[in-house]
Enzyme design. Structure first.
Site, short mmCIF file in Angstrom:
data_model
loop_
_atom_site.label_atom_id
_atom_site.label_comp_id
_atom_site.label_asym_id
_atom_site.label_seq_id
_atom_site.Cartn_x
_atom_site.Cartn_y
_atom_site.Cartn_z
N HIS A 136 19.31 -82.01 -45.81
CA HIS A 136 20.80 -83.11 -45.16
C HIS A 136 20.81 -82.83 -44.07
CE1 HIS A 136 25.04 -84.80 -45.57
NE2 HIS A 136 24.52 -84.18 -44.92
N GLU A 137 21.59 -81.09 -43.40
CA GLU A 137 22.43 -80.47 -42.48
C GLU A 137 20.90 -80.82 -41.54
OE1 GLU A 137 25.04 -79.89 -42.64
OE2 GLU A 137 25.12 -79.92 -44.66
N GLU B 250 27.08 -89.27 -42.94
CA GLU B 250 26.04 -88.41 -44.35
C GLU B 250 25.45 -89.13 -44.84
OE1 GLU B 250 27.19 -85.37 -45.34
OE2 GLU B 250 28.43 -85.82 -43.34
N HIS C 16 21.03 -84.25 -39.63
CA HIS C 16 22.12 -84.25 -38.62
C HIS C 16 22.35 -84.13 -37.31
CE1 HIS C 16 25.33 -85.72 -41.47
NE2 HIS C 16 25.43 -84.62 -41.80
#
Length: 427
Positions: free
Chosen positions: A287-288, A367, A291
């Site tokens: 997920h990070e 997100e 970004h």
């Protein structure tokens, strides 16, 4: 939102599969206490600010700064010196008045709900160190900014903006290597399966990973986190030990501390299992890294710098308005630092609220996109379980008023994120 905390005393049906009643009640009481604290601390802040304005606190502090700098041999012509004294006194006042609130939050609310891991000595040492480091950065940067504004001529706002851009990039670059280690211990992630899996995942999406660190966040709090930093081909990943089930000191029967804090740390060690399994940690990192891959970090920097340029331009337009200074008690002088404070803190306040809301909406969109990226990496199932674990570990309350959520939540509510992941998880 407080009404939601007070009245939602049973686990809603849609949450039955992901949260037990005991954890639900703990999170409800924790968020209710935080909400109460936020109300009273916010009310105090408003009253304090209003009293400072009504009774001329800003011009009083400016005159006091002039007296102090004058005794040191610097007359009124040394405006930058006086500005630095003013800034030092203002930040000291803010630190002292905020100390009781910080103590109460740490040693009453966080302690009551099992998050605080600090001792009183650690807290004060940390606060003093933080104040000193802040001054070491704030005072030189401010003095240079004021000097640039004074000698910049008609286009000073361009030079001031460029200066703040360079400073922000430098701080981002050096923060994790030189500033953060002053407060927490960073150690390289030991060789093993997790490190190999992280390096493999980073390589698969061309993320230029150079190092992976574990930070001992458990000495401060049992809240968990992870982030990456660095520019160009020098990226590093930082994992809080509280995120890692296999490394968290809170999961060990005894904790080894430093600087004479061993016994107190041991007494605060929890018996509950905390953190995520390796597969779930990888999903969180997926997920990070999403970004980064989707350009969210660059987009945020661009938006921030566009806003900064606009603010400096409007500052250049407004700085000559004597009535602005007179409204705050400055009838005979127009100090540059006071102008910055008046315009950025007060005049731009309504604009900043609107901008903050827009950035919150954008953050929630980012997100969802990062979650979708982790899903494309095949991490949907593990991210699903990781989000549930992190919500439990941090006692997040999964029920929210829609207006409160829309205005305040930079991350989508848990149920919305889980629903977006659910189809892929089932597949």
């Amino acid at each position: 939102q407080r009404r939601v905390y007070r009245t939602t005393t049973h686990v809603p049906r849609e949450l039955g599969q992901i949260m037990d009643s005991e954890t639900f009640e703990k999170s409800r009481l924790y968020q209710l206490d935080k909400s109460t604290f936020s109300f009273w601390s916010g009310l105090y802040s408003e009253v304090e600010g209003t009293m400072i304005l009504l009774y001329g606190g800003i011009p009083f502090l400016w005159n006091l700064s002039g007296q102090i700098s004058g005794r040191a041999g610097f007359g009124p012509e040394y405006e930058i010196i006086q500005s630095l004294v003013f800034l030092l006194l203002a930040t000291l006042f803010s630190a002292v008045t905020g100390l009781p609130w910080s103590l109460y939050n740490t040693f009453v609310i966080e302690e009551k709900h099992g998050f605080n891991q600090q001792t009183l000595g650690f807290f004060f040492k940390d606060a003093i160190k933080k104040f000193i480091v802040t001054q070491c950065i704030l005072l030189p940067v401010t003095s240079l900014l004021l000097y640039i504004i004074k000698i910049g001529g008609d286009y000073f706002f361009i030079y001031a903006w460029l200066f703040t851009l360079v400073v922000s990039l430098v701080l981002v670059t050096i923060y994790a290597d030189y500033i953060a280690p002053l407060f927490d211990k960073f150690i390289p992630l030991p060789e093993g399966e997790l490190k190999q899996q992280i390096e493999t995942m980073a390589k698969s999406i061309d993320f230029p990973l150079t190092k992976v660190y574990v930070v001992e966040g458990s000495k401060r709090s049992s809240h968990s986190n992870a982030y990456f930093y660095g520019f160009f081909k020098n990226k590093r990943i930082v994992l809080f030990d509280t995120l890692l089930e296999d490394y968290s000191a809170l999961n060990k029967e005894s904790a080894e501390g430093e600087d004479g804090e061993n016994e107190e740390t041991k007494s605060k060690t929890k018996s509950k299992k905390q953190g995520c399994k390796n597969e779930e940690v990888l999903a969180v990192l997926g997920h990070e890294l999403g970004h980064w891959k989707l350009g969210h970090t660059v987009k945020n920097i661009i938006i921030s710098q566009m806003n900064s340029f606009l603010c400096f331009f409007l500052f250049a337009v407004l700085i000559g308005r004597k009535e602005l200074f007179a409204a705050f008690g400055f009838y005979d002088t127009q100090p540059t630092l006071i102008g910055l404070m008046i315009i950025f803190q007060f005049i731009f306040s309504p604009y900043n609220e609107v901008l903050s809301f827009c950035l919150t909406v954008l953050s929630r969109r980012f997100e969802f996109q990062a979650d979708a990226f982790a899903k494309e990496l095949g991490k949907a199932k593990d991210l699903y379980s990781a989000l549930i674990k992190l919500n439990k570990d941090n006692l997040g309350f999964p029920v929210s008023d829609w207006i409160f959520s829309m205005w305040h939540y930079s991350h989508p509510p848990l149920l919305e994120r889980l629903q977006a992941l659910k189809d892929a998880k089932q597949e």
